[in-house]
Design a protein around this motif. Structure first.
Motif, short mmCIF file in Angstrom:
data_model
loop_
_atom_site.label_atom_id
_atom_site.label_comp_id
_atom_site.label_asym_id
_atom_site.label_seq_id
_atom_site.Cartn_x
_atom_site.Cartn_y
_atom_site.Cartn_z
N VAL A 73 96.40 70.03 110.50
CA VAL A 73 97.18 70.49 109.44
C VAL A 73 96.74 69.97 108.23
O VAL A 73 96.54 68.68 108.08
N LEU A 74 96.61 70.95 107.11
CA LEU A 74 96.12 70.26 105.78
C LEU A 74 97.40 70.42 105.09
O LEU A 74 97.75 71.56 104.67
N PHE A 75 97.82 69.00 104.68
CA PHE A 75 98.96 69.10 103.76
C PHE A 75 98.73 69.03 102.32
O PHE A 75 98.34 67.96 102.02
N TRP A 132 97.62 65.68 111.34
CA TRP A 132 97.95 65.85 109.78
C TRP A 132 96.95 65.01 109.09
O TRP A 132 96.61 63.90 109.10
N ARG A 133 96.64 65.87 107.83
CA ARG A 133 95.81 65.43 106.98
C ARG A 133 96.50 65.59 105.62
O ARG A 133 96.84 66.64 105.19
N ASN A 134 96.64 64.23 104.71
CA ASN A 134 97.15 64.60 103.57
C ASN A 134 96.40 64.93 102.41
O ASN A 134 95.18 64.29 102.40
N LEU A 135 96.44 65.73 101.71
CA LEU A 135 95.43 65.98 100.53
C LEU A 135 96.14 66.35 99.15
O LEU A 135 97.11 67.23 98.96
N TYR A 136 95.84 65.01 98.46
CA TYR A 136 96.63 65.25 97.25
C TYR A 136 95.76 65.87 96.20
O TYR A 136 94.26 65.97 96.01
N VAL A 162 89.33 70.09 101.40
CA VAL A 162 89.34 70.81 102.37
C VAL A 162 88.40 70.80 103.45
O VAL A 162 88.56 70.87 104.70
N TRP A 163 87.34 71.22 102.81
CA TRP A 163 86.21 71.50 103.67
C TRP A 163 85.76 70.36 104.51
O TRP A 163 85.59 70.47 105.81
#
Ligand code: DGP
Ligand code: NA
Ligand code: NA
Length: 207
Positions: A128-130, A171-175, A188-189
């Motif tokens: 999951v890209l958050f 779960w992955r947090n992407l700021y 993302v990649w």
């Protein structure tokens, strides 16, 4: 047998989620990888049309609980399709999923576990890209404020509910604060690349 990966992109409204989903789809396609996008809510089904009315027409009244169950039912409508694609080795990208389902409804004050219950048994994403902001900058982006949920105070509550999933191993947090589209795209990649050829393990279910 290798199956396709199940990848979800989640985020508050106007975090660039749909843009990133589109870019990721194109990247995978350019590499010759079979991929399909499923966007939730899927407003094209009969249940989806009700949801669309609920989101866009403020005169259209539904209790919070019934709205919630419609969003969940909309996901259950698509399960067979998702599972079939995964089995065929197709990567399935979900633009919003169970996490939005729980976060938006729990933010209204519904019990968190009650919100998750109707989604138990749905296939769980491998990753999951958050997409998130450290501050609440998303509310300053263009176009914010058109639909039912696009209100600052509410979005802050939704963010807190999303963050309750932080700590799940998928779960992955992407700021995204201050980052251009390409910079986010590269991040993302890095999270997706290892899933891009599929997986040999069975898909997990929400439980
Ligand atoms: P989008 O089409 O991604 O802009 O989503 C429409 C709006 O609906 C957005 O404010 C998020 C919200 N939403 C998406 N999925 C769910 C859900 O399952 N439950 C609830 N309550 N809201 C959702
Ligand atoms: Na929206
Ligand atoms: Na959106």
């Amino acid at each position: 047998m290798t199956r396709g990966a199940l990848i979800a992109i989640e985020g508050l409204d106007r975090t660039g989620k749909s843009t990133q989903t589109e870019i990721l789809i194109n990247t995978l396609k350019q590499q010759g990888k079979p991929v399909e996008l499923i966007k939730f809510p899927d407003r094209t089904t009969q249940i989806g049309q009700l949801i669309n009315k609920y989101l866009t027409d403020k005169q259209f009244q539904l209790s919070d609980q019934s709205a919630h169950l419609l969003f969940s039912a909309n996901r259950w409508e698509l399960v067979e399709k998702i599972n079939k694609l995964l089995t065929q080795g197709v990567t399935v990208l979900l633009d919003r999923y169970v996490y939005s389902g729980v976060a938006y409804s729990a933010a209204k004050g519904l019990n968190f576990q009650w919100c998750l219950n109707p989604d138990l048994g749905l296939p769980k994403p491998d990753v999951v890209l958050f997409l998130k902001f450290k501050d609440d900058g998303n509310m300053k982006r263009d176009g914010f404020g058109d639909e039912r949920y696009e209100v600052d105070e509410f979005q802050k509550k939704v963010k807190v509910m999303f963050e309750r999933f932080d700590g799940d191993d998928n779960w992955r947090n992407l700021y995204v604060d201050g980052k251009g589209i390409e910079e986010v795209e590269e991040e993302v990649w890095t999270h997706v690349v290892k899933y891009s050829d599929g997986l040999d393990s069975d898909v997990q279910l929400f439980k």
